[in-house]
Write an enzyme that holds these catalytic residues in place. Structure first.
Site, PDB file in Angstrom:
ATOM      1  N   HIS A   1       0.858  -1.155   0.018  1.00 29.57           N
ATOM      2  CA  HIS A   1      -0.161   0.021   0.110  1.00 29.57           C
ATOM      3  C   HIS A   1       0.977   1.263  -0.097  1.00 29.57           C
ATOM      4  O   HIS A   1       0.470   2.129  -0.749  1.00 29.57           O
ATOM      5  CB  HIS A   1      -1.005   0.243   1.213  1.00 29.57           C
ATOM      6  CG  HIS A   1      -1.873  -1.061   1.427  1.00 29.57           C
ATOM      7  ND1 HIS A   1      -1.988  -1.587   2.644  1.00 29.57           N
ATOM      8  CD2 HIS A   1      -2.751  -1.464   0.526  1.00 29.57           C
ATOM      9  CE1 HIS A   1      -3.160  -2.633   2.177  1.00 29.57           C
ATOM     10  NE2 HIS A   1      -3.504  -2.359   1.199  1.00 29.57           N
TER      11      HIS A   1
ATOM     12  N   LYS B   1     -18.013  -7.470   7.787  1.00 30.55           N
ATOM     13  CA  LYS B   1     -16.760  -7.887   7.554  1.00 30.55           C
ATOM     14  C   LYS B   1     -16.186  -7.970   8.780  1.00 30.55           C
ATOM     15  O   LYS B   1     -16.407  -7.108   9.692  1.00 30.55           O
ATOM     16  CB  LYS B   1     -15.945  -6.995   6.416  1.00 30.55           C
ATOM     17  CG  LYS B   1     -15.395  -7.818   5.566  1.00 30.55           C
ATOM     18  CD  LYS B   1     -14.734  -6.810   4.641  1.00 30.55           C
ATOM     19  CE  LYS B   1     -13.380  -7.553   3.986  1.00 30.55           C
ATOM     20  NZ  LYS B   1     -12.743  -6.490   2.806  1.00 30.55           N
TER      21      LYS B   1
ATOM     22  N   ARG C   1      -1.458  -5.623  -8.653  1.00 35.34           N
ATOM     23  CA  ARG C   1      -0.302  -6.686  -8.213  1.00 35.34           C
ATOM     24  C   ARG C   1      -0.187  -7.466  -9.277  1.00 35.34           C
ATOM     25  O   ARG C   1       1.057  -7.992  -9.617  1.00 35.34           O
ATOM     26  CB  ARG C   1      -0.476  -7.258  -6.934  1.00 35.34           C
ATOM     27  CG  ARG C   1      -0.570  -6.616  -5.844  1.00 35.34           C
ATOM     28  CD  ARG C   1      -1.281  -6.987  -4.284  1.00 35.34           C
ATOM     29  NE  ARG C   1      -2.604  -7.048  -4.749  1.00 35.34           N
ATOM     30  CZ  ARG C   1      -3.331  -7.238  -3.599  1.00 35.34           C
ATOM     31  NH1 ARG C   1      -2.883  -7.462  -2.340  1.00 35.34           N
ATOM     32  NH2 ARG C   1      -4.628  -7.163  -3.872  1.00 35.34           N
TER      33      ARG C   1
ATOM     34  N   SER D   1      -2.473  -7.690   2.604  1.00 38.03           N
ATOM     35  CA  SER D   1      -3.052  -7.591   4.142  1.00 38.03           C
ATOM     36  C   SER D   1      -3.339  -8.995   4.647  1.00 38.03           C
ATOM     37  O   SER D   1      -3.124  -9.518   5.784  1.00 38.03           O
ATOM     38  CB  SER D   1      -4.238  -6.712   4.290  1.00 38.03           C
ATOM     39  OG  SER D   1      -3.755  -5.293   4.109  1.00 38.03           O
TER      40      SER D   1
HETATM   41  P1  ADP Z   1      -9.565  -4.183  -0.781  1.00 37.82           P
HETATM   42  O1  ADP Z   1     -10.055  -5.108   0.215  1.00 37.82           O
HETATM   43  O2  ADP Z   1     -10.390  -2.894  -1.536  1.00 37.82           O
HETATM   44  O3  ADP Z   1      -8.679  -4.960  -1.775  1.00 37.82           O
HETATM   45  P2  ADP Z   1      -6.977  -3.520   0.293  1.00 37.82           P
HETATM   46  O4  ADP Z   1      -6.614  -2.730   1.633  1.00 37.82           O
HETATM   47  O5  ADP Z   1      -6.873  -5.127   0.336  1.00 37.82           O
HETATM   48  O6  ADP Z   1      -8.492  -3.259   0.079  1.00 37.82           O
HETATM   49  O7  ADP Z   1      -6.420  -2.924  -0.979  1.00 37.82           O
HETATM   50  C1  ADP Z   1      -6.440  -1.584  -1.084  1.00 37.82           C
HETATM   51  C2  ADP Z   1      -5.607  -1.377  -2.380  1.00 37.82           C
HETATM   52  O8  ADP Z   1      -4.323  -1.659  -2.294  1.00 37.82           O
HETATM   53  C3  ADP Z   1      -6.167  -2.065  -3.643  1.00 37.82           C
HETATM   54  O9  ADP Z   1      -6.314  -1.440  -4.859  1.00 37.82           O
HETATM   55  C4  ADP Z   1      -5.067  -2.967  -3.761  1.00 37.82           C
HETATM   56  O10 ADP Z   1      -4.982  -3.565  -5.135  1.00 37.82           O
HETATM   57  C5  ADP Z   1      -3.813  -2.501  -3.378  1.00 37.82           C
HETATM   58  N1  ADP Z   1      -2.733  -3.309  -2.995  1.00 37.82           N
HETATM   59  C6  ADP Z   1      -2.751  -4.005  -1.885  1.00 37.82           C
HETATM   60  N2  ADP Z   1      -1.712  -4.682  -1.806  1.00 37.82           N
HETATM   61  C7  ADP Z   1      -0.716  -4.283  -2.796  1.00 37.82           C
HETATM   62  C8  ADP Z   1       0.514  -4.393  -2.840  1.00 37.82           C
HETATM   63  N3  ADP Z   1       1.281  -5.404  -2.406  1.00 37.82           N
HETATM   64  N4  ADP Z   1       0.962  -3.729  -4.125  1.00 37.82           N
HETATM   65  C9  ADP Z   1      -0.093  -2.623  -4.552  1.00 37.82           C
HETATM   66  N5  ADP Z   1      -1.155  -2.643  -4.427  1.00 37.82           N
HETATM   67  C10 ADP Z   1      -1.766  -3.175  -3.321  1.00 37.82           C
END
Ligand code: ADP
Length: 162
Positions: free
Chosen positions: A17, A41, A90, A129
């Protein structure tokens, strides 16, 4: 004013992130990292903690703020008068999933919102995450995958020995 929303669960914030955030601050006048709260959730971290992790990790940027919302991301974007929705990509699976959502959001917002995608820097694309949560649950070295500010009270006794 070019304002973007970066929506997600951030449960917790990861280096993946942060990689996207650090590169996006140069693209927009204001970046609102927006935690979507879904009452059905179950999160590992309470909302306050998720906000704190992000605030501490982005304190050195003066054009970043943190917000939370319930309901549709597109409604929150319009309410905040943001023209852009930022998402990280990703892998091809993310792309397929995000493509449908981006088209849907553009339709729902009557073309007032563009989704902007940034590719994860190499070396960060495997981080998610959910993997971090799994590592925390099993007492592993989650610190390798998260920013400095994300620290969890895991009793050292429950850490696995390597
Ligand atoms: P969601 O449940 O909406 O996917 P996340 O917190 O998992 O929420 O992710 C938020 C954003 O961050 C999404 O656009 C996701 O693709 C991006 N994201 C998560 N992990 C990575 C990573 N390792 N590299 C790039 N983008 C990421």
């Amino acid at each position: 004013m070019r304002r973007a929303i970066f929506p997600g669960s951030f449960d917790p914030l990861t280096l993946g992130h942060l990689d996207i955030i650090e590169r996006a601050v140069a693209l927009f006048d204001e970046l609102i990292i927006s935690i979507g709260q879904n009452s059905s959730k179950n999160y590992m971290f309470p909302l306050e903690k998720r906000i704190e992790f992000i605030e501490k990790s982005t304190a050195h940027f003066d054009n970043v703020r943190v917000a939370y919302f319930e309901g549709l991301t597109v409604d929150f974007c319009l309410e905040q008068e943001a023209q852009f929705l930022l998402r990280g990509l990703r892998n091809p699976a993310d792309f397929e999933f995000e493509k449908a959502i981006a088209h849907t959001n553009r339709t729902l917002a009557h073309k007032k919102i563009e989704t902007v995608f940034l590719l994860t820097s190499s070396g960060k694309s495997f981080i998610s995450s959910s993997i971090v949560r799994e590592i925390i649950t099993h007492g592993g070295e989650y610190e390798l995958l998260v920013p400095e500010a994300v620290r969890v009270d895991v009793p050292s006794a429950s850490r696995k020995l390597h």
